[in-house]
Design a protein around this motif. Structure first.
Motif, PDB file in Angstrom:
ATOM      1  N   GLN A  33       0.969  -1.216   0.073  1.00  0.00           N
ATOM      2  CA  GLN A  33       0.132  -0.262   0.087  1.00  0.00           C
ATOM      3  C   GLN A  33       0.757   1.191  -0.038  1.00  0.00           C
ATOM      4  OE1 GLN A  33      -2.894   0.019   3.201  1.00  0.00           O
ATOM      5  NE2 GLN A  33      -3.598   2.187   2.803  1.00  0.00           N
ATOM      6  N   ALA A  34       0.333   2.452  -0.623  1.00  0.00           N
ATOM      7  CA  ALA A  34       1.257   3.310  -0.788  1.00  0.00           C
ATOM      8  C   ALA A  34       0.410   4.672  -0.693  1.00  0.00           C
ATOM      9  CB  ALA A  34       1.971   3.595  -2.070  1.00  0.00           C
ATOM     10  N   ASP A  35       0.803   5.608   0.276  1.00  0.00           N
ATOM     11  CA  ASP A  35       0.166   7.006   0.610  1.00  0.00           C
ATOM     12  C   ASP A  35       1.189   7.922   0.116  1.00  0.00           C
ATOM     13  OD1 ASP A  35      -0.651   9.454   1.358  1.00  0.00           O
ATOM     14  OD2 ASP A  35      -1.851   8.599   2.988  1.00  0.00           O
ATOM     15  N   GLU A  36       1.182   8.205  -1.306  1.00  0.00           N
ATOM     16  CA  GLU A  36       2.247   9.264  -1.912  1.00  0.00           C
ATOM     17  C   GLU A  36       2.269  10.702  -1.322  1.00  0.00           C
ATOM     18  OE1 GLU A  36       1.684   9.139  -5.857  1.00  0.00           O
ATOM     19  OE2 GLU A  36       2.089   7.171  -6.461  1.00  0.00           O
ATOM     20  N   GLN A  37       1.046  11.101  -0.789  1.00  0.00           N
ATOM     21  CA  GLN A  37       1.131  12.498  -0.066  1.00  0.00           C
ATOM     22  C   GLN A  37       1.815  12.481   1.121  1.00  0.00           C
ATOM     23  OE1 GLN A  37      -3.036  14.124   0.433  1.00  0.00           O
ATOM     24  NE2 GLN A  37      -2.162  16.025   0.967  1.00  0.00           N
ATOM     25  N   GLN A  38       1.631  11.241   1.925  1.00  0.00           N
ATOM     26  CA  GLN A  38       2.360  11.253   3.000  1.00  0.00           C
ATOM     27  C   GLN A  38       3.768  10.625   3.185  1.00  0.00           C
ATOM     28  OE1 GLN A  38       1.155  12.557   6.195  1.00  0.00           O
ATOM     29  NE2 GLN A  38      -0.687  13.312   5.196  1.00  0.00           N
ATOM     30  N   ARG A  39       4.066  10.226   1.866  1.00  0.00           N
ATOM     31  CA  ARG A  39       5.212   9.469   1.751  1.00  0.00           C
ATOM     32  C   ARG A  39       5.346   8.228   2.415  1.00  0.00           C
ATOM     33  NH1 ARG A  39      10.580  13.392   0.772  1.00  0.00           N
ATOM     34  NH2 ARG A  39      10.967  11.543  -0.475  1.00  0.00           N
ATOM     35  N   LEU A 169       4.099  11.096  13.027  1.00  0.00           N
ATOM     36  CA  LEU A 169       2.890  11.143  11.786  1.00  0.00           C
ATOM     37  C   LEU A 169       2.719   9.896  11.383  1.00  0.00           C
ATOM     38  CD1 LEU A 169       4.868  13.920   9.844  1.00  0.00           C
ATOM     39  CD2 LEU A 169       2.682  14.273  10.728  1.00  0.00           C
ATOM     40  N   LEU A 170       3.693   8.934  11.390  1.00  0.00           N
ATOM     41  CA  LEU A 170       3.573   7.400  11.095  1.00  0.00           C
ATOM     42  C   LEU A 170       2.776   6.857  11.982  1.00  0.00           C
ATOM     43  CD1 LEU A 170       3.976   5.100   9.222  1.00  0.00           C
ATOM     44  CD2 LEU A 170       6.227   4.496  10.531  1.00  0.00           C
TER      45      LEU A 170
END
Length: 218
Positions: A33-39, A169-170
């Motif tokens: 899974q990837a959340d590009e905005q949050q890196r 954040l994570l």
């Protein structure tokens, strides 16, 4: 000692430049899974062989030197390899019995107070059986299988302030997306300190418990 550690880590990451290009193999993983905005990425590392040593006592500098000596030949092998960079050994060149091993990124740092460890990842073709045994009893070889983590990537330095901010954040992202942590945060560094801070790749990784997560990755 702090300066020596910075010199060592910058020279270890072969090809490290101020522009962030290391030329070092990265440990392979499957992206779940990837959340590009949050890196942020959820990854599965199918298998990784690690060589590790404690950061207790003299801390990162001592641990780093022990692990670098291992990949430079301080292991059970057949060929004597010369240590060619005096700064790695405090200007003491040495001939060691062993096999020279390529470096793989990242360098992992587990900063738990009672068990602070630094680990190098072995190249992907190494197995637990084929990895040369260390001749230093303080260096340990282990294997991780099906290691599933959430990782947040950030630039700058691995300062306490940056690490704390990115960890928060994570952790917030995990809670918002139904994931349950299965371990403590791990720091991962990909570049030496000669790389411009805005071009560095750092990560915080948290192991996941997918069995009990509400939003388990496939």
């Amino acid at each position: 000692m702090r300066l020596l550690f910075l010199i060592i880590i910058s020279m270890l990451l072969v090809g490290c430049s101020i522009f962030g290009h290391t030329g070092v193999e990265n440990a392979p993983y499957t992206l779940l899974q990837a959340d590009e905005q949050q890196r942020i990425e959820v990854r599965r590392y199918d298998a990784m062989v690690l060589v590790s040593t404690s950061m207790a006592g003299d801390g990162r500098n001592s641990a780093f030197r022990k692990l670098f000596r291992y990949i430079s030949g301080e292991n059970e092998g057949a060929t004597p390899i010369a240590m060619t960079a005096p700064v790695f050994m405090d200007n003491n060149n040495a001939m060691t019995q062993g096999t020279k091993i390529a470096m793989t990124a990242p360098v992992f740092m587990n900063n738990q107070a009672n068990n602070a460890m630094m680990s190098f990842v072995m190249p992907k073709d190494f197995t637990l059986d084929s990895t040369p045994k260390p001749t230093d009893p303080d260096v340990l070889v282990s294997e991780l299988n099906n290691y599933t983590v959430a990782a947040i990537q950030f630039s700058g330095t691995l300062s306490k302030r940056n690490v704390a901010k990115q960890t928060k954040l994570l952790q917030d992202w995990l809670a918002a997306n139904g994931y349950i942590a299965a371990g403590e945060p791990i720091e991962a560094g990909y570049n030496g300190p000669l790389t411009l801070p805005m071009l560095r790749r750092n990560e915080i990784l948290i192991e996941l418990n997918l069995t009990n997560s509400n939003n388990a990755a496939p």
